[in-house]
Design a protein around this motif. Structure first.
Motif, PDB file in Angstrom:
ATOM      1  N   VAL A 388       0.842  -1.211   0.000  1.00 36.55           N
ATOM      2  CA  VAL A 388       0.000   0.000   0.000  1.00 36.55           C
ATOM      3  C   VAL A 388       0.872   1.254   0.000  1.00 36.55           C
ATOM      4  N   ALA A 389       2.065   1.145   0.572  1.00 42.29           N
ATOM      5  CA  ALA A 389       2.994   2.296   0.535  1.00 42.29           C
ATOM      6  C   ALA A 389       3.441   2.558  -0.907  1.00 42.29           C
ATOM      7  N   VAL A 390       3.658   1.480  -1.657  1.00 45.70           N
ATOM      8  CA  VAL A 390       3.993   1.644  -3.091  1.00 45.70           C
ATOM      9  C   VAL A 390       2.859   2.398  -3.784  1.00 45.70           C
ATOM     10  N   GLU A 391       1.642   1.930  -3.571  1.00 53.61           N
ATOM     11  CA  GLU A 391       0.474   2.511  -4.265  1.00 53.61           C
ATOM     12  C   GLU A 391       0.294   3.988  -3.889  1.00 53.61           C
ATOM     13  N   LYS A 392       0.459   4.287  -2.619  1.00 52.92           N
ATOM     14  CA  LYS A 392       0.287   5.678  -2.160  1.00 52.92           C
ATOM     15  C   LYS A 392       1.426   6.572  -2.672  1.00 52.92           C
ATOM     16  N   LEU A 393       2.627   6.029  -2.751  1.00 52.01           N
ATOM     17  CA  LEU A 393       3.756   6.809  -3.280  1.00 52.01           C
ATOM     18  C   LEU A 393       3.556   7.126  -4.758  1.00 52.01           C
ATOM     19  N   VAL A 394       2.954   6.190  -5.502  1.00 56.53           N
ATOM     20  CA  VAL A 394       2.719   6.450  -6.932  1.00 56.53           C
ATOM     21  C   VAL A 394       1.751   7.625  -7.095  1.00 56.53           C
ATOM     22  N   VAL A 395       0.682   7.618  -6.310  1.00 60.49           N
ATOM     23  CA  VAL A 395      -0.302   8.713  -6.418  1.00 60.49           C
ATOM     24  C   VAL A 395       0.336  10.036  -5.996  1.00 60.49           C
ATOM     25  N   GLU A 396       1.148  10.005  -4.937  1.00 65.33           N
ATOM     26  CA  GLU A 396       1.840  11.233  -4.513  1.00 65.33           C
ATOM     27  C   GLU A 396       2.820  11.686  -5.610  1.00 65.33           C
ATOM     28  N   ALA A 397       3.508  10.723  -6.221  1.00 61.97           N
ATOM     29  CA  ALA A 397       4.471  11.077  -7.292  1.00 61.97           C
ATOM     30  C   ALA A 397       3.740  11.732  -8.456  1.00 61.97           C
ATOM     31  N   GLU A 399       0.784  13.319  -8.331  1.00 62.01           N
ATOM     32  CA  GLU A 399       0.232  14.618  -7.904  1.00 62.01           C
ATOM     33  C   GLU A 399       1.320  15.672  -7.769  1.00 62.01           C
ATOM     34  N   GLU A 400       2.486  15.265  -7.220  1.00 61.81           N
ATOM     35  CA  GLU A 400       3.565  16.225  -6.958  1.00 61.81           C
ATOM     36  C   GLU A 400       4.592  16.277  -8.086  1.00 61.81           C
ATOM     37  N   GLN A 401       4.381  15.459  -9.120  1.00 59.90           N
ATOM     38  CA  GLN A 401       5.337  15.328 -10.235  1.00 59.90           C
ATOM     39  C   GLN A 401       6.735  15.039  -9.691  1.00 59.90           C
ATOM     40  N   SER A 402       6.775  14.067  -8.766  1.00 63.01           N
ATOM     41  CA  SER A 402       8.013  13.798  -8.028  1.00 63.01           C
ATOM     42  C   SER A 402       8.756  12.573  -8.540  1.00 63.01           C
ATOM     43  N   TYR A 403       9.945  12.833  -9.159  1.00 65.21           N
ATOM     44  CA  TYR A 403      10.824  11.726  -9.598  1.00 65.21           C
ATOM     45  C   TYR A 403      11.227  10.904  -8.388  1.00 65.21           C
ATOM     46  N   ASN A 433       7.098   7.067 -21.727  1.00 65.20           N
ATOM     47  CA  ASN A 433       5.792   7.562 -21.276  1.00 65.20           C
ATOM     48  C   ASN A 433       5.658   9.077 -21.358  1.00 65.20           C
ATOM     49  N   LYS A 434       6.543   9.714 -22.132  1.00 64.85           N
ATOM     50  CA  LYS A 434       6.547  11.184 -22.168  1.00 64.85           C
ATOM     51  C   LYS A 434       5.173  11.769 -22.483  1.00 64.85           C
ATOM     52  N   GLU A 435       4.393  11.112 -23.360  1.00 63.94           N
ATOM     53  CA  GLU A 435       3.107  11.732 -23.735  1.00 63.94           C
ATOM     54  C   GLU A 435       1.982  11.366 -22.765  1.00 63.94           C
ATOM     55  N   TYR A 436       2.319  10.530 -21.767  1.00 60.59           N
ATOM     56  CA  TYR A 436       1.232  10.085 -20.875  1.00 60.59           C
ATOM     57  C   TYR A 436       1.418  10.513 -19.417  1.00 60.59           C
ATOM     58  N   TRP A 437       2.664  10.544 -18.945  1.00 60.53           N
ATOM     59  CA  TRP A 437       2.912  10.888 -17.544  1.00 60.53           C
ATOM     60  C   TRP A 437       3.083  12.399 -17.390  1.00 60.53           C
ATOM     61  N   PRO A 438       2.804  12.934 -16.197  1.00 59.43           N
ATOM     62  CA  PRO A 438       3.215  14.321 -15.916  1.00 59.43           C
ATOM     63  C   PRO A 438       4.758  14.381 -15.924  1.00 59.43           C
ATOM     64  N   GLU A 439       5.298  15.536 -16.281  1.00 59.00           N
ATOM     65  CA  GLU A 439       6.761  15.662 -16.273  1.00 59.00           C
ATOM     66  C   GLU A 439       7.268  15.604 -14.834  1.00 59.00           C
TER      67      GLU A 439
END
Ligand SMILES: NC(=O)c1ccc[n+]([C@@H]2O[C@H](COP(=O)([O-])OP(=O)(O)OC[C@H]3O[C@@H](n4cnc5c(N)ncnc54)[C@H](O)[C@@H]3O)[C@@H](O)[C@H]2O)c1
Ligand SMILES: O=P(O)(O)OC[C@H]1O[C@H](O[C@H]2[C@H](O)[C@@H](O)[C@@H](O)O[C@@H]2CO)[C@H](O)[C@@H](O)[C@@H]1O
Ligand SMILES: [Mn+2]
Length: 441
Positions: A388-397, A399-403, A433-439
């Motif tokens: 669940v930490a993986v899943e929550k980190l992905v959503v935070e990444a 939202e925050e556009q965090s590498y 994924n350049k055209e799909y992910w936030p930068e």
């Protein structure tokens, strides 16, 4: 009796024809006045729509049908959105699966780095159609099974907390259908189940027949020897990759014989085995493109060309009848007991209350009421905390556009050996994924 208006988001999906056939088969218990398709790929959707127009004309000509790529037209005057989009389609699924395999890591649609990459694409796509639904039909419900359901569910919990969206998965249903066959029961609905976990990461803890008899011992006896495999699997489960998955449940079960496992746990318990028996040049995505996708579109084109379903091999997607169950539960307050992905809020008392967990719920006009499944053992708790930490980190990444957070998410996955490999996979995934992910910064 009210007749409902439905939009299928992802009209070009390979699952759309089967779902339409299922809906038309169930009109007596779920009457429909209108069906609309929405997709962002007009040409793909049109092939499915041209066939479904023939099917609807033949079976229920009174239903108003249209296909569109215009959001206002698609989402106005509707009661339900049945959403099954695949952002980036199979071409990106193929990359999700093949890039991790380059580094000896599990390459899978919804699990590990592939599922994380898919999640980074899906979040924006699902939020977009959810916002369209709320803008044009504010009283509608979204029944979403766009994957990866775990990450999509966490994203909609965090970023659209008040939205009327239900996130669902049919893997437990598929396995319960196999369980019913193993037990010689007519239907999975002849069983009452207790289950907990995250999506694609869960366990059955109690399964009884309608007289209250415990069915777990007989199931465990079978799974201990054969996994969920049957003498004869049907439909797409006849694919060898599915049969191998069902057989592997035997090894997953061995790790905790007190429960029965979701088949997806094999990717987390035996990642090296999965890598060892996967062809890095021809993965599940290739099998689906060569199998289901080719079959569905050839059948759709045939129906559209001939103007009739006569001789068609398209079949009702029986497993999708749970979608009607879910829509009916909302529409008619049926209090149906169904497995859904919902905010924990104490259903698993010794687990993160904000986690999106997959548990049995009673579903009615106001949505799902989770059933408490009780405290979970240290083994499952430890596994779920990490996942669940993986899943929550992905959503935070996202939202925050965090590498950094996305690197942490991939590093934290049980399927990835270390942070160096995680970074190599991440950098390759960013490139494609350049055209799909936030930068990411
Ligand atoms: N929850 C479950 O248990 C479960 C079960 C089966 C399939 N699925 C999911 O259902 C979805 C469809 O599966 P499929 O194999 O038929 O995929 P598919 O690629 O055949 O169809 C997906 C459709 O979505 C469209 N699409 C992509 N991005 C979009 C966007 N932003 N807006 C609107 N439409 C968009 C595509 O153009 C395509 O027509 C996938 O997400 C798959 O993982 C989930
Ligand atoms: O590899 P795919 O695209 O064939 O399947 C991946 C999906 O597998 C599960 O859905 C199954 C379902 O469990 C089964 O009962 C049957 O109906 O087929 C479905 C599609 O294969 C899983 O739940 C989904 O999340 C996956 O996308
Ligand atoms: Mn699923």
């Amino acid at each position: 009796m009210k007749k409902f208006s439905i939009t299928v988001a992802g009209g070009g999906s390979t699952f759309t024809p089967g779902i339409i056939l299922m809906l038309l088969e169930n009109l007596a218990k779920f009457p429909i006045r209108q069906i609309k398709f929405y997709d962002n790929d007009k040409e793909r959707q049109q092939q499915v729509a041209d066939a479904c127009a023939v099917i609807i004309k033949e079976k229920a000509s009174e239903i108003n049908f249209l296909a569109t790529t215009e959001p206002e037209e698609a989402f106005t005057d509707i009661d339900f959105v049945m959403a099954h989009i695949r952002v980036g389609k199979y071409a990106m699924r193929e990359k999700d699966e093949k890039i991790p395999l380059k580094y000896g890591v599990v390459g899978q649609e919804t699990c590990g780095p592939g599922g994380i990459a898919y999640g980074m694409r899906s979040i924006g796509g699902v939020l977009e159609i959810l916002d369209y639904m709320e803008k044009y039909s504010p009283n509608a419900w979204m029944l979403n099974y766009s994957n990866p359901a775990a990450i999509v569910a966490e994203a909609t919990r965090k970023l659209r907390p008040n939205s009327k969206i239900l996130n669902i998965c049919d893997m437990p249903i598929g396995i319960e259908n196999l369980m019913a066959k193993i037990l010689g029961l007519p239907s999975r609905k002849d069983m009452t189940i207790r289950y907990y976990g995250l999506n694609h990461f869960g366990w059955w803890t109690d399964i009884r027949d309608k007289d209250g008899n415990d069915l777990m011992p007989k199931l465990k006896e079978h799974v201990k020897e054969y996994g969920y495999d049957l003498e004869k699997n049907e439909g797409q489960h006849a694919d060898e990759s599915w049969q191998s998955t069902f057989r592997k449940a035997k090894d997953v079960y061995a790790v905790d014989p007190d429960t029965l496992p979701n088949t997806y746990l094999k990717y987390y318990f035996y990642p090296q085995d999965e890598v060892a028996h996967t062809d890095p040049n021809y993965t599940r995505a290739n099998q689906v493109m060569d199998g289901r996708e080719k079959f569905i579109f050839s059948q759709c084109n045939r129906i559209a060309d001939l103007g009739t379903t006569e001789g068609s091999e398209l079949e009702i997607d029986e497993h999708a009848s749970y979608i009607v169950d879910l829509a009916r539960a909302i529409a008619y307050d049926t209090q149906e007991r169904m497995l859904l992905i919902v905010e924990n809020n104490g259903a698993i008392p010794n687990f993160d209350p904000t986690a999106m967990v997959e548990v049995p719920c009673i579903v009615g006009v106001n949505g799902p009421e989770p059933l408490v499944q009780g405290t979970i053992p240290r083994f499952q708790k430890g596994l779920m905390e990490q996942q669940v930490a993986v899943e929550k980190l992905v959503v935070e990444a996202w939202e925050e556009q965090s590498y950094q957070k996305l690197w942490q998410a991939i590093t934290l996955s049980r399927t990835v050996p270390n942070a160096r490999v995680a970074k190599q996979i991440l950098d390759d995934l960013i490139e494609v994924n350049k055209e799909y992910w936030p930068e990411l910064h």
